[in-house]
Write a protein that holds these residues in place. Sequence first.
Motif, short mmCIF file in Angstrom:
data_model
loop_
_atom_site.label_atom_id
_atom_site.label_comp_id
_atom_site.label_asym_id
_atom_site.label_seq_id
_atom_site.Cartn_x
_atom_site.Cartn_y
_atom_site.Cartn_z
N ASP A 42 94.18 44.55 56.89
CA ASP A 42 95.32 45.22 56.28
C ASP A 42 94.89 46.32 55.30
O ASP A 42 95.55 47.37 55.21
CB ASP A 42 96.26 44.23 55.61
CG ASP A 42 95.58 43.38 54.55
OD1 ASP A 42 94.36 43.54 54.34
OD2 ASP A 42 96.26 42.55 53.93
N GLY A 43 93.80 46.11 54.59
CA GLY A 43 93.33 47.13 53.66
C GLY A 43 92.88 48.38 54.37
O GLY A 43 93.19 49.51 53.93
N GLN A 44 92.17 48.22 55.46
CA GLN A 44 91.70 49.37 56.23
C GLN A 44 92.87 50.13 56.85
O GLN A 44 92.90 51.36 56.85
CB GLN A 44 90.76 48.89 57.33
CG GLN A 44 90.18 49.99 58.20
CD GLN A 44 89.23 49.46 59.26
OE1 GLN A 44 88.80 48.31 59.19
NE2 GLN A 44 88.91 50.29 60.23
N ILE A 45 93.84 49.39 57.35
CA ILE A 45 95.02 50.03 57.96
C ILE A 45 95.83 50.77 56.90
O ILE A 45 96.29 51.89 57.13
CB ILE A 45 95.89 48.98 58.66
CG1 ILE A 45 95.13 48.38 59.84
CG2 ILE A 45 97.21 49.58 59.13
CD1 ILE A 45 95.77 47.14 60.43
N ALA A 46 95.98 50.14 55.73
CA ALA A 46 96.72 50.78 54.65
C ALA A 46 96.06 52.09 54.24
O ALA A 46 96.73 53.11 54.02
CB ALA A 46 96.82 49.83 53.46
N ALA A 47 94.73 52.08 54.16
CA ALA A 47 94.00 53.29 53.79
C ALA A 47 94.16 54.37 54.85
O ALA A 47 94.33 55.56 54.54
CB ALA A 47 92.52 52.96 53.59
N GLU A 48 94.12 53.96 56.11
CA GLU A 48 94.26 54.92 57.21
C GLU A 48 95.63 55.58 57.20
O GLU A 48 95.76 56.79 57.43
CB GLU A 48 94.04 54.22 58.54
CG GLU A 48 94.23 55.13 59.74
CD GLU A 48 94.16 54.38 61.07
OE1 GLU A 48 94.53 54.98 62.09
OE2 GLU A 48 93.75 53.20 61.06
N LEU A 49 96.67 54.79 56.92
CA LEU A 49 98.03 55.31 56.93
C LEU A 49 98.44 55.93 55.61
O LEU A 49 99.49 56.57 55.53
CB LEU A 49 99.01 54.18 57.29
CG LEU A 49 98.82 53.52 58.65
CD1 LEU A 49 99.87 52.44 58.86
CD2 LEU A 49 98.91 54.55 59.77
N GLY A 50 97.62 55.73 54.57
CA GLY A 50 97.94 56.28 53.26
C GLY A 50 99.10 55.58 52.59
O GLY A 50 99.90 56.20 51.89
N ILE A 51 99.21 54.26 52.83
CA ILE A 51 100.29 53.48 52.23
C ILE A 51 99.69 52.23 51.58
O ILE A 51 98.50 51.96 51.70
CB ILE A 51 101.36 53.07 53.27
CG1 ILE A 51 100.72 52.20 54.37
CG2 ILE A 51 102.00 54.31 53.88
CD1 ILE A 51 101.71 51.71 55.42
N GLY A 52 100.53 51.45 50.90
CA GLY A 52 100.07 50.23 50.26
C GLY A 52 99.92 49.10 51.26
O GLY A 52 100.34 49.18 52.41
N ARG A 53 99.31 48.01 50.79
CA ARG A 53 99.09 46.87 51.68
C ARG A 53 100.37 46.10 52.00
O ARG A 53 100.48 45.48 53.06
CB ARG A 53 98.08 45.91 51.05
CG ARG A 53 96.65 46.44 51.03
CD ARG A 53 95.68 45.33 50.66
NE ARG A 53 94.30 45.77 50.73
CZ ARG A 53 93.26 44.96 50.67
NH1 ARG A 53 93.46 43.65 50.54
NH2 ARG A 53 92.03 45.42 50.74
N THR A 54 101.34 46.14 51.09
CA THR A 54 102.56 45.35 51.29
C THR A 54 103.28 45.70 52.58
O THR A 54 103.61 44.80 53.38
CB THR A 54 103.50 45.48 50.09
OG1 THR A 54 102.85 44.99 48.92
CG2 THR A 54 104.79 44.70 50.32
N PRO A 55 103.59 46.98 52.85
CA PRO A 55 104.26 47.29 54.13
C PRO A 55 103.41 46.95 55.34
O PRO A 55 103.95 46.57 56.40
CB PRO A 55 104.54 48.80 54.04
CG PRO A 55 103.63 49.31 52.98
CD PRO A 55 103.46 48.19 52.01
N VAL A 56 102.09 47.05 55.22
CA VAL A 56 101.21 46.70 56.34
C VAL A 56 101.30 45.20 56.60
O VAL A 56 101.36 44.76 57.75
CB VAL A 56 99.76 47.11 56.05
CG1 VAL A 56 98.82 46.58 57.14
CG2 VAL A 56 99.64 48.63 55.95
N ARG A 57 101.31 44.41 55.53
CA ARG A 57 101.41 42.95 55.70
C ARG A 57 102.76 42.57 56.32
O ARG A 57 102.84 41.64 57.12
CB ARG A 57 101.23 42.27 54.35
CG ARG A 57 99.76 42.30 53.87
CD ARG A 57 99.62 41.84 52.45
NE ARG A 57 98.21 41.84 52.04
CZ ARG A 57 97.80 41.76 50.78
NH1 ARG A 57 98.70 41.65 49.80
NH2 ARG A 57 96.52 41.78 50.50
#
Length: 223
Positions: A42-57
């Motif tokens: 989730d951290g890697q995806i959040a960084a890739e999308l430029g968003i926080g971890r909460t929406p990714v989770r």
Amino acid sequence: MSAALEALESAPQGTSLAENAYLLLRDRLIMLDVKPGDPINDGQIAAELGIGRTPVREAIKRLESDHLVVSYPRRGTFATGVDITQLAEVSEIRELLEPLASRKAARMASPAMRSELRAVAAAIRDLEGQDNSSQDLMRYDIQVHRLIYKASANAHLEDVLIRYDNLATRIWCHMLEKMPSVSGHISEHVDLLTAIADGDEDRAAELALHHVVSFEETIRKVL
């Protein structure tokens, strides 16, 4: 890719961060851009999308309910494997619901939607003779099915069919290397889309059923 068929990576305007992350990850999982068994960070995806971890989770929780990812305590989250044994069960449901969606789309589609269906049929017809990869052709397949579900004007039916079409597409993508070509499978959509746009409910339902049955038969031939 034709303008009539949007890229899978694009998300509708106005979607939330969590929805955008969900749609992006979902289609990467479906197309096996994220391989079965790959970890979902989730951290890697959040960084890739430029968003926080909460929406990714939040997105990952939805993907788990879609049976596209699985989470294990203290181990993490991973892309689910592709289970070929599910083919019969998935096909059984699609054989009932795909003709229903096509029949309803033929009856309920708005004039604007019928114009879009014809445009997509023309775009697929123009693919003949082009050097498109099997992966690109499968992206067309996904978009066509989603368009038909949308045209059915039944949000519940649309939601159910998207989920099962996603699972079927994963199986198809898993078997792509064993199949000589998918162009015939994609070209079948021309007559189906035209029947829906013409409002021919019986023809649309008949073609939709044939499409699903031929999908299962094609997979079984290469197993």
